[in-house]
Design a protein around this motif. Structure first.
Motif, PDB file in Angstrom:
ATOM      1  N   HIS A  41      -1.860  -6.178 -16.276  1.00 19.19           N
ATOM      2  CA  HIS A  41      -0.477  -5.385 -16.113  1.00 19.19           C
ATOM      3  C   HIS A  41      -0.518  -5.249 -14.651  1.00 19.19           C
ATOM      4  N   THR A  42      -1.651  -4.762 -13.865  1.00 23.69           N
ATOM      5  CA  THR A  42      -1.552  -4.655 -12.442  1.00 23.69           C
ATOM      6  C   THR A  42      -1.081  -5.868 -11.785  1.00 23.69           C
ATOM      7  N   GLN A  43      -1.484  -7.013 -12.184  1.00 22.35           N
ATOM      8  CA  GLN A  43      -1.305  -8.167 -11.470  1.00 22.35           C
ATOM      9  C   GLN A  43       0.216  -8.401 -11.821  1.00 22.35           C
ATOM     10  N   TYR A  44       0.731  -8.402 -13.093  1.00 22.34           N
ATOM     11  CA  TYR A  44       2.215  -8.524 -13.223  1.00 22.34           C
ATOM     12  C   TYR A  44       2.913  -7.580 -12.357  1.00 22.34           C
ATOM     13  N   GLU A  45       2.532  -6.492 -12.220  1.00 24.24           N
ATOM     14  CA  GLU A  45       3.417  -5.521 -11.139  1.00 24.24           C
ATOM     15  C   GLU A  45       3.272  -5.770  -9.974  1.00 24.24           C
ATOM     16  N   ILE A  46       2.188  -6.588  -9.448  1.00 23.99           N
ATOM     17  CA  ILE A  46       1.971  -7.094  -7.774  1.00 23.99           C
ATOM     18  C   ILE A  46       3.111  -8.180  -7.964  1.00 23.99           C
ATOM     19  N   GLY A  56       9.563 -12.358  -0.614  1.00 25.71           N
ATOM     20  CA  GLY A  56       8.566 -12.634  -1.599  1.00 25.71           C
ATOM     21  C   GLY A  56       7.312 -12.029  -0.989  1.00 25.71           C
ATOM     22  N   SER A  57       7.303 -11.351  -0.063  1.00 18.36           N
ATOM     23  CA  SER A  57       5.916 -10.867   0.621  1.00 18.36           C
ATOM     24  C   SER A  57       6.148  -9.411   1.030  1.00 18.36           C
ATOM     25  N   LEU A  58       5.054  -8.676   1.082  1.00 18.70           N
ATOM     26  CA  LEU A  58       4.819  -7.314   1.614  1.00 18.70           C
ATOM     27  C   LEU A  58       3.360  -7.185   2.080  1.00 18.70           C
ATOM     28  N   ARG A  59       3.576  -6.193   3.147  1.00 21.42           N
ATOM     29  CA  ARG A  59       2.179  -5.760   3.580  1.00 21.42           C
ATOM     30  C   ARG A  59       1.444  -5.054   2.721  1.00 21.42           C
ATOM     31  N   MET A  60       0.092  -5.435   2.586  1.00 22.10           N
ATOM     32  CA  MET A  60      -0.768  -4.947   1.564  1.00 22.10           C
ATOM     33  C   MET A  60      -0.542  -3.376   1.387  1.00 22.10           C
ATOM     34  N   THR A  61      -0.592  -2.717   2.622  1.00 23.75           N
ATOM     35  CA  THR A  61      -0.452  -1.109   2.468  1.00 23.75           C
ATOM     36  C   THR A  61       0.744  -1.007   1.622  1.00 23.75           C
ATOM     37  N   ASP A  62       2.012  -1.543   2.073  1.00 24.94           N
ATOM     38  CA  ASP A  62       3.090  -1.092   1.126  1.00 24.94           C
ATOM     39  C   ASP A  62       2.970  -1.525   0.069  1.00 24.94           C
ATOM     40  N   LEU A  63       2.451  -2.627  -0.554  1.00 21.59           N
ATOM     41  CA  LEU A  63       2.161  -2.723  -1.707  1.00 21.59           C
ATOM     42  C   LEU A  63       1.494  -2.014  -2.481  1.00 21.59           C
ATOM     43  N   ALA A  64       0.330  -1.508  -1.871  1.00 16.94           N
ATOM     44  CA  ALA A  64      -0.535  -0.438  -2.688  1.00 16.94           C
ATOM     45  C   ALA A  64       0.291   0.723  -2.855  1.00 16.94           C
ATOM     46  N   ASP A  65       1.134   1.270  -1.999  1.00  9.52           N
ATOM     47  CA  ASP A  65       1.888   2.398  -1.891  1.00  9.52           C
ATOM     48  C   ASP A  65       2.983   2.295  -3.236  1.00  9.52           C
ATOM     49  N   ARG A  66       3.686   1.330  -3.275  1.00  9.71           N
ATOM     50  CA  ARG A  66       4.485   0.819  -4.447  1.00  9.71           C
ATOM     51  C   ARG A  66       3.858   0.605  -5.714  1.00  9.71           C
ATOM     52  N   LEU A  67       2.710   0.479  -5.605  1.00 13.21           N
ATOM     53  CA  LEU A  67       1.894   0.296  -6.959  1.00 13.21           C
ATOM     54  C   LEU A  67       1.259   1.680  -7.462  1.00 13.21           C
TER      55      LEU A  67
END
Length: 164
Positions: A41-46, A56-67
């Protein structure tokens, strides 16, 4: 020390219902995605978050915050997606410490193939179970909880209250 504010019967029913429903929903979504797309589920949400980003890209810190996940947990999941060829990582040109996760063409294809089964399961386990009014209350209520928790996280940990 002050006595804890124990939950009354109504509050306990709400809490127990929330815990049970969220665990059962998560388990069902995890199972459907594993069987239907070979993803957690986490991979799908990524993949969803990356697909929603402008390029189609995000900074890893922003992606962690969104998830709402830890950076280390996200790194592990992105590594798994990278091994599958669904995501690549690239350095940030303006910040040597910054890293972007980017959805690959194969990632787009896997996401498009996984989405119909995922949304059907979301409908089955939550959306179609509730009336429009219940959905509105749920969205408003959980939105408020999320907003308060995010605001508290931005402020940092609260100091322990001193006993009187």
């Amino acid at each position: 020390m002050d006595e804890p504010r124990w939950l009354d019967e109504h509050e306990m029913a709400a809490w127990q219902g929330f815990v049970a429903a969220s665990n059962l929903i998560n388990r069902r979504l995890e199972q459907q995605l594993k069987e239907g797309a070979g993803l957690s589920h986490t991979q799908y949400e990524i993949l969803v978050q990356l697909s929603a980003a402008t390029d189609g890209s995000l900074r890893m810190t922003d992606l962690a915050d969104r998830l709402v996940t830890s950076k280390s947990g996200l790194t592990y999941q992105v590594t798994q997606l990278e091994k599958s060829g669904l995501v690549i990582r690239r350095s940030c040109p303006s910040d040597v410490r910054g890293v972007f996760a980017e959805l690959t063409q194969d990632g787009w294809l896997v996401l498009r193939a996984a989405a119909p089964g995922h949304v059907a399961t979301v409908r089955e386990v939550l959306i179609d179970v509730l009336s429009r009014e219940q959905l509105a209350v749920l969205a408003e209520s959980l939105g408020e909880v999320s907003a308060r928790l995010r605001a508290a996280e931005r402020k940092g940990p609260a100091p322990l209250e001193q006993s009187r």
